[in-house]
Motif scaffolding. Structure first.
Motif, PDB file in Angstrom:
ATOM      1  N   GLN A 133      19.078 -20.481  15.493  1.00 16.74           N
ATOM      2  CA  GLN A 133      18.017 -22.127  14.852  1.00 16.74           C
ATOM      3  C   GLN A 133      19.277 -22.403  13.306  1.00 16.74           C
ATOM      4  O   GLN A 133      18.147 -23.126  13.601  1.00 16.74           O
ATOM      5  N   HIS A 134      19.808 -22.195  13.336  1.00 17.59           N
ATOM      6  CA  HIS A 134      20.391 -21.917  12.094  1.00 17.59           C
ATOM      7  C   HIS A 134      22.435 -22.368  12.148  1.00 17.59           C
ATOM      8  O   HIS A 134      22.900 -22.311  11.686  1.00 17.59           O
ATOM      9  N   ALA A 177       7.154 -28.475  19.023  1.00 21.42           N
ATOM     10  CA  ALA A 177       8.877 -29.139  19.046  1.00 21.42           C
ATOM     11  C   ALA A 177       9.905 -28.525  18.452  1.00 21.42           C
ATOM     12  O   ALA A 177      11.200 -29.289  18.331  1.00 21.42           O
ATOM     13  N   GLY A 178       9.983 -28.087  19.011  1.00 23.94           N
ATOM     14  CA  GLY A 178      11.418 -27.017  18.906  1.00 23.94           C
ATOM     15  C   GLY A 178      11.341 -25.694  17.965  1.00 23.94           C
ATOM     16  O   GLY A 178      12.630 -25.296  18.447  1.00 23.94           O
ATOM     17  N   HIS A 179      10.659 -26.698  16.358  1.00 24.96           N
ATOM     18  CA  HIS A 179      11.379 -25.714  15.363  1.00 24.96           C
ATOM     19  C   HIS A 179      10.871 -24.404  15.397  1.00 24.96           C
ATOM     20  O   HIS A 179       9.851 -24.636  15.927  1.00 24.96           O
ATOM     21  N   PRO A 236      19.258 -16.673   8.344  1.00 22.37           N
ATOM     22  CA  PRO A 236      19.080 -15.591   7.161  1.00 22.37           C
ATOM     23  C   PRO A 236      17.993 -15.004   7.981  1.00 22.37           C
ATOM     24  O   PRO A 236      17.157 -14.157   7.957  1.00 22.37           O
ATOM     25  N   GLU A 237      18.118 -14.958   9.907  1.00 19.62           N
ATOM     26  CA  GLU A 237      17.333 -13.902  10.413  1.00 19.62           C
ATOM     27  C   GLU A 237      17.739 -12.558   9.912  1.00 19.62           C
ATOM     28  O   GLU A 237      19.020 -11.968   9.759  1.00 19.62           O
ATOM     29  N   PRO A 282      11.515 -15.513   5.338  1.00 14.39           N
ATOM     30  CA  PRO A 282      12.875 -15.070   4.607  1.00 14.39           C
ATOM     31  C   PRO A 282      13.290 -16.474   3.876  1.00 14.39           C
ATOM     32  O   PRO A 282      13.682 -16.280   2.641  1.00 14.39           O
ATOM     33  N   GLY A 328      14.446 -29.201  19.130  1.00 10.21           N
ATOM     34  CA  GLY A 328      15.421 -28.196  18.324  1.00 10.21           C
ATOM     35  C   GLY A 328      16.350 -27.737  18.761  1.00 10.21           C
ATOM     36  O   GLY A 328      17.017 -27.003  18.384  1.00 10.21           O
ATOM     37  N   ALA A 329      17.519 -28.579  19.249  1.00 11.27           N
ATOM     38  CA  ALA A 329      18.398 -28.178  19.969  1.00 11.27           C
ATOM     39  C   ALA A 329      18.591 -27.151  20.344  1.00 11.27           C
ATOM     40  O   ALA A 329      17.581 -26.283  20.422  1.00 11.27           O
TER      41      ALA A 329
END
Lengths: 221, 461, 347, 351
Positions: free
Chosen positions: D135-136, B103-105, D200-201, B88, D129-130
């Motif tokens: 994720q956002h 890396a988790g992303h 934006p998911e 998106p 990535g925390a």
């Protein structure tokens, strides 16, 4: 010759102007935020103290002090036999103030960042009690002109040593987490207190040195 | 006696290789589904060239490298591409949004559901006598097969083996040190395929035109040293290395074998050295002689909690969950503390079993809760141990305090950009401080600052 | 499950870990399980021979002082942590116990209880907790307390109780016996050269003085243990004692009545305990070994200067504290040159 | 007596000539106007104007005649004075305030794994990535609150979310770069309605990640088409003409549109069992114990202290702390009122 060495050790370590005599404490706490400005400030103070003490000594010896000649108290340089020592403080301040003003002009030209860094503390040197203190102590102890210049330089060096030492310590304090109410100046004052206590360890050093030099003289003779 | 210099610092972590070094390499069974991320290498991610529902064969190229520093990606098995969609925000082609990279992303990736036949569809022609072929064609073949560095950095090999005009590298170093604890993939590969590795090394030597080749193997793998020496050919030399972590890192290995110091901020190319991994040599051999692209790699699945630790020839895209299933799962799920991709010193901690193994995934290590020492916020007591062990001779204790105070300008001045993130300092720190994370934070800020300066220059320039 | 599972084991149930309970942290994930508490315990262990020697030399009063100081220090640490609202965990890492023992080593065997109380207060609250606790104090707490007491209560701090051996021999009660250093400074004042005979007594510690100053043998044993366990660096004690030996040796050589010879200086006073236990305290000394060497040489110079020419007979604590103040500067100067550093890159 | 005067006069004369000579030879010309303008600027060196600090901005105003309105911190009349001093016509810039576009705290978007490392958003991002499900979403570890020179961003420790106090935020924009996930944008202070989501998911995934995430149902966009647009399944407000009718709040099925009404975003009040016994919070807001949520919102909006931005800058440390205390007291009271459920408390008359 060793008299000067004892004088130097006396002024720098034994009765250090900031940590033993507690003179010039306000710039000591004000400028010691980081080592660079502390270096700049100590350079300025050494310059002002040396020149200031020299000029003050000259005035003191040739103008203020009455000379004993033939039993009559007369002041050969000023033909009227008057003792002007009461002018001591005012004339010393005049000399030191003009000295600092000269320094300010020179410094503004030489290094702008240092001028910016010192900011208000540069003109404040005129009111710095360490500078006036050195001149007055010279007068009280009747140092000769060379001796008092040397003493001015030595006490300036003592001030510089204490200031640079203290500013590197303060940079380390910023990294720590003293309790909220102690952050900033309170913790700096505690550190200065401990530093003053440490400098007391050097008490009696100059007398020790004097006796040591006497030993050597006797030994050699 | 190790006939080489020792770099400064270094630590001796718990070896843990005994768990899995005796296990021969097993080939992994065919799984139902493979999730293949599109950016498995250093450089711009590959662009997919397949549609949803398209049938592909094993080894067929499914994603293409867009510019020079990038690598192609091939299908691990024959089957059907199940889901490909646009991301998106960035508009890239995307299979499933919730594929989480090591890396988790969020990483855009393709998903292949295998049809069970595993039909091969290699388009690359095997080349027998490679000595007479021109270097350019060999390099082209390596690029076509999508070969990347298998040591962990995953730098595209065809770029590394093709030095810029001015440089003529005279030494090729093959990194068999495998100093990372718990991992035994290279060790097993050396034991079981020495001839192919030596052949691959000779090919790389021919492409580079290097004069001398050293194979550095740590002394804790005597059998590997013996087998490699047995199959040696002229021009190649096996050098025994003392066991010291991080012996296998590029700058330390070059200094250990050739006494040349790679200057700070420069590449090994500056001292005419190229370092390649044992796995890369094997992959180059398979690509050129057998015409097989890189869709499989040797991975060690190891750790106390694993029921049957071992070395597996996993296909790229196998998820951690499936890999663990192959190794018989875990003895006691409650006790498992961490799952890492890579070894325990430089590996990346994972928090989901769907993360796929990529080309650079040299191992899956599991640690029990009691083996783990949690990072604490005990202040630094300035004991200086980290300064003693840092292989790059940096000052981790002062730098960590600067990072805590967010003084990233000072950090850049104290060379944080040269930190290898090897972990020696955090390993020995008695206050158990997260030093590597602080330096990684420092690095990201310094890079962001340099990025901003670049933009300002472009805007002005 | 996949269709053909040739290599997968028989139908024993395969367990997989629960992903949400995993711990996620930055690399590395191994640790050599060294801890601050372990280091402090090692140092406490290394001080045992010293405690035994003190008790052997001064008898029961030594135990009293030791227990008092350690208890006061620990309680002050707990109180200040509670008041500052911090967790009480740091109190368990033995650093308060170490400071308490070191402070006790600086006091006389019959030191009154309130001296121990004030000393502990200065050491823990003023010199350590006010700066933020472990790791942030620029000055060694035990030494700050000793200097504070020395300047605050000069008369009490320079009264030395007789050793058990002396008590057996003569019936003099707790009359003030001079420590060897005091005898030395009196002799220099009188201008006579001091010829010291039995060095063995100095070495075994059968002399009057504060608890820690006595037995050099015990300190060597403890210090050696620490160096072997790599808790402290050998550079600091080595250079410290070497510098004191050189300077006092030189001065004694040229002007004998100024100060006794080098060996005397090494074995007397707080030099041994200072070099092995006080100067090597990690928080207050430079981080690099080169810095440590400079720190030690500085301490050596100042100790000898104070001992030879200063008014105080004992210069060790002032010297170490003075050099503690210099540590941030030394750290700035002695940065290690990175691996592969070259001129093109600014330092 | 005369000698003293003579002596002092003569030394004074000599020394001043020396200084005068020095002044002439070593003169350094600095434009006095730059210092004058610098005096008028707030001196917060926040960099909001795009220059390294107030002195640099003052220099730019004088030399490159940059218009003083650029300084977000100084208020309208301040810019006026500088402009009139330098002879330029002033441009009045509408006050902007920072907004954290996320309301997914711990209760709504839970942690996926146990994070063990440095307590900083940028540091947590580098480790897997925390571990926040979304994720956002905002990690709430405080990078922005540390970056804010006016400490206008508060971090709720247990709920792990960042809250911007609009009445303290001066809009210098320092927090924007500090956030690794670019959650913070500048919005006009007067805009009442904000959409607190940045993800934006698509709906099926969004539902799993956060119970309060925008699922892209477009109801609010259809109701206020000219001010809310759908961008990648996420409703975004076009702040050129922000929506003003408050009924929009009820259209959102996920109840995630929050009226700002001068209230900064308040995290979901935790319904503590038998929570707030005392009615003190009601007294603070001046509202009856059984007041409905809307009334509480209204009362809170009036009570919250609106400071003129430049006034805050002129305050010294003390007053500014007082301002924060004041706004916190009211926010806390507002939280308690929301958390207070009248049923668990028998209300005596006249209380």
């Amino acid at each position: 010759m060793e008299n000067y060495f004892v004088l130097l050790i006396g002024a720098v370590l034994v009765n250090n102007f900031v940590l033993a005599k507690f003179l010039g404490v306000c710039p000591f706490l004000g400028v010691s935020k980081n080592v660079k400005t502390a270096m700049g400030m100590s350079g300025a103070v050494i310059f002002v103290m040396t020149i200031g003490s020299a000029l003050a000594a000259v005035i003191h010896h040739y103008v203020l002090l009455p000379k004993e000649i033939g039993g009559v108290v007369v002041n050969p340089h000023v033909w009227v036999a008057i003792d002007l020592t009461y002018l001591r403080t005012i004339s010393f301040i005049l000399v030191i103030a003009s000295n600092v003003q000269l320094l300010e002009v020179v410094l503004q030209r030489l290094s702008q960042p240092l001028y910016q860094g010192l900011g208000i503390f540069l003109p404040l040197i005129t009111t710095n009690c360490a500078v006036l203190g050195a001149a007055v102590i010279n007068a009280q102890k009747e140092h000769s002109i060379i001796e008092s210049t040397w003493y001015g330089f030595a006490s300036g060096l003592g001030f510089a040593l204490a200031l640079i030492l203290f500013s590197s310590l303060r940079e380390r304090l910023d990294i720590g987490h003293p309790p909220k109410s102690f952050q900033g100046v309170p913790i700096a004052l505690i550190t200065a207190g401990i530093a003053a206590m440490i400098f007391m360890g050097f008490s009696g050093l100059d007398i020790g040195l004097k006796t040591f030099f006497n030993h050597i003289k006797q030994g050699l003779l | 006696m190790a006939d080489h210099l020792l770099f400064p610092g270094g630590v001796h972590p718990k070896d843990g290789k005994s768990i899995s070094f005796s296990m021969p390499i097993q080939s992994a069974p065919l799984l139902e589904e493979y999730t293949i991320p599109l950016s498995q290498h250093i450089g711009t991610p590959a662009q997919p060239i397949v549609k949803r529902g398209q049938r592909v064969l094993k080894g067929q190229k499914i994603a293409e490298a867009t510019d020079n520093i990038s690598a192609h990606i091939h299908a691990p098995t024959s089957g059907e591409i199940t889901s490909v969609s646009k991301h998106p925000i960035t508009g890239e082609m995307l299979a499933m949004t919730n594929c989480i990279g090591p890396a988790g992303h969020m990483v855009s990736s393709l998903v292949i559901t295998s049809d069970g036949e595993d039909k091969e569809g290699f388009t690359l022609m095997p080349i027998e006598e490679w000595q007479s072929i021109d270097k350019k064609i060999l390099l082209e073949r390596i690029k076509e097969a999508g070969i990347v560095g298998m040591g962990g950095a995953a730098f595209p090999t065809h770029v590394k083996l093709n030095p810029p005009q001015g440089k003529r590298p005279d030494t090729l170093i093959i990194n068999g040190a495998e100093c990372e604890p718990f991992l035994t993939a290279d060790h097993r590969l050396m034991l079981e395929e020495p001839e192919k590795i030596i052949e691959g090394i000779l090919m790389m030597k021919y492409i580079l035109g290097a004069k001398t080749v050293y194979i550095g193997i740590e002394r804790n793998k005597p059998d590997a040293i013996k087998t490699m020496k047995k199959h040696l050919r002229e021009g190649i030399e096996v050098r025994e290395l003392r066991v010291l972590y991080p012996q296998g890192s590029e700058k330390q290995l070059i200094y250990a074998l050739t006494k040349r110091k790679v200057r700070m901020g420069t590449l090994p190319m500056e001292v005419n050295c190229i370092v390649q991994n044992i796995g890369t040599a094997f992959a180059v051999f398979e690509a050129i002689v057998m015409g097989k692209p890189l869709f499989e790699r040797i991975t060690t699945i190891t750790g106390e909690p694993v029921v049957r630790p071992g070395n597996w020839r996993l296909r790229i895209g196998t998820s951690i969950g499936d890999a663990l299933k192959m190794a018989g799962g875990v003895k006691d799920p409650e006790k498992v503390g961490k799952i890492l991709i890579g070894g325990p010193m430089m590996g990346l901690a994972q928090f989901s079993l769907d993360t796929p193994i990529m080309k650079s995934g040299s191992g899956v290590t599991l640690l029990n809760k009691d083996e783990i020492v949690q990072y604490t916020s005990v202040p630094c007591i300035r004991c200086g141990r980290c300064v003693d062990v840092c292989p790059m001779n940096l000052m981790p204790s002062t730098m960590s305090i600067q990072a805590m105070k967010e003084r990233f300008d000072l950090l850049e001045e104290w060379h944080v950009m040269d930190c290898l993130e090897c972990g020696c300092c955090s390993y020995v720190c008695p206050s158990q401080r997260p030093l590597v994370q602080l330096f990684r934070l420092g690095k990201s800020h310094v890079l962001k600052k340099r990025q901003r300066e670049l933009e300002k220059l472009k805007a002005k320039g | 499950m996949s269709k053909e599972d040739k290599n997968i084991p028989d139908h024993k149930e395969i367990l997989l870990p629960d992903a949400s309970k995993l711990i996620v942290s930055s690399s590395p994930h191994l640790h050599d399980s060294g801890q601050v508490a372990k280091i402090m315990r090692e140092v406490a262990l290394a001080m045992l021979p010293l405690v035994v020697a003190a008790i052997w030399v001064f008898g029961l009063p030594a135990v009293r002082v030791l227990l008092l100081c350690t208890a006061f220090c620990l309680s002050f640490e707990l109180i200040s942590l509670k008041l500052l609202g911090k967790s009480l965990k740091p109190a368990t890492d033995f650093s308060a116990v170490i400071t308490g023992m070191l402070l006790a080593m600086n006091l006389d065997a019959n030191a009154p209880w309130w001296i121990c109380l004030i000393g502990s207060f200065i050491a823990i609250v003023v010199a350590k907790q006010l700066f933020g606790g472990l790791g942030y104090n620029p000055f060694n707490p035990a030494l700050v307390a000793r200097v504070g007491l020395l300047i605050g209560f000069p008369d009490i701090m320079t009264v030395w109780s007789p050793t058990t051996a002396a008590q057996k021999v003569s019936t003099i009660d707790a009359q003030s016996l001079a420590t060897p250093l005091e005898i030395a400074s009196q002799s220099t004042a009188a201008g006579k050269e001091l010829l010291w005979d039995n060095y063995f007594d100095l070495f075994t510690g059968n002399i009057s003085g504060c608890l820690g100053e006595t037995s050099a043998l015990a300190i060597l044993v403890g210090g050696g243990y620490l160096i072997l366990r790599r808790i402290i660096w050998w550079q600091i004690p080595f250079f410290y004692i070497l510098t004191v030996a050189i300077i006092t040796g030189l001065v004694n050589n040229f002007v004998p009545m100024a100060t006794p010879d080098a060996l005397f200086h090494i074995l007397t006073g707080g030099l041994m305990i200072g070099a092995f236990f006080m100067a090597t305290d990690m928080q207050t000394t430079p981080v690099t070994r080169k810095g440590g060497a400079i720190f030690a040489i500085g301490c050596g110079v100042i100790t000898s200067v104070i001992r030879i020419w200063g008014a105080y007979p004992e210069g060790v604590s002032f010297a170490i504290l003075f050099m503690n103040a210099f540590t941030p500067l030394i750290d700035k100067m002695t940065r290690v040159k990175p691996f592969g550093f070259w001129q093109g890159e600014s330092k | 007596m005369i000698e003293a005067v003579l002596f002092m006069a003569s030394t004074g004369m000599i020394l001043s000539t020396v200084i005068a000579l020095a002044n002439r030879f070593l003169a350094v010309e600095t434009d006095p106007r730059i210092e004058a303008v610098e005096e008028m600027l707030p001196g917060a060196n926040c960099g909001g104007c795009g220059y390294s600090g107030c002195p640099a901005f003052a220099k730019a105003i004088i030399e490159e005649s940059v218009e003083p309105g650029l300084c977000p911190v100084s208020s309208g009349d301040e810019a006026q004075r500088i402009a009139s001093y330098t002879g330029m016509e002033p441009v009045f810039s509408e006050p902007y305030v920072a907004l954290v576009k996320c309301c997914g705290d711990n209760t709504r978007s839970p942690e996926r794994a146990l994070y063990n490392g440095v307590n900083d958003c940028n540091a947590a991002i580098n480790v897997a990535g925390a571990t926040k499900s979304c994720q956002h979403g905002c990690l709430g570890l405080g990078s922005c609150s540390r970056a804010c020179p006016f400490n206008a961003i508060e971090i709720d420790e247990e709920l792990r979310i960042a809250i911007v106090h609009p009445n303290l935020c001066v809009g210098c924009g320092k927090c924007i770069e500090s956030c690794p996930r670019d959650m913070i944008t500048m919005v006009p202070k007067s805009a009442p309605i904000h959409i607190l989501c940045n993800s934006p998911e698509k709906a099926p995934i969004q539902r799993k990640l956060c119970t309060r995430g925008c699922i892209g149902c477009q109801r609010c966009a259809r109701q206020a088409p000219e001010s809310i647009k759908m961008v990648n399944f996420l409703a975004t407000i076009d702040y050129d003409n922000p929506p003003h009718d408050l009924s929009l709040v009820d259209t959102c099925p996920v109840d995630r549109i929050h009226t700002s009404l001068g209230i900064d975003y308040i995290p979901a009040p935790k319904k503590k069992k038998g929570a707030i016994k005392s009615l003190e919070c009601h007294k603070v807001l001046g509202v009856a114990p059984q007041a409905s949520e809307a009334e509480i919102n209204k009362a809170f909006a009036d009570k919250i202290v609106h400071y003129d931005i430049s006034l805050i800058i002129k305050m010294d440390e003390e007053e500014q702390k007082q301002a924060i205390m004041e706004s916190e007291k009211i926010s806390q009271a507002y939280k308690d009122c929301l958390a207070f459920d009248p049923s668990a408390h028998t209300v005596k008359e006249g209380q």
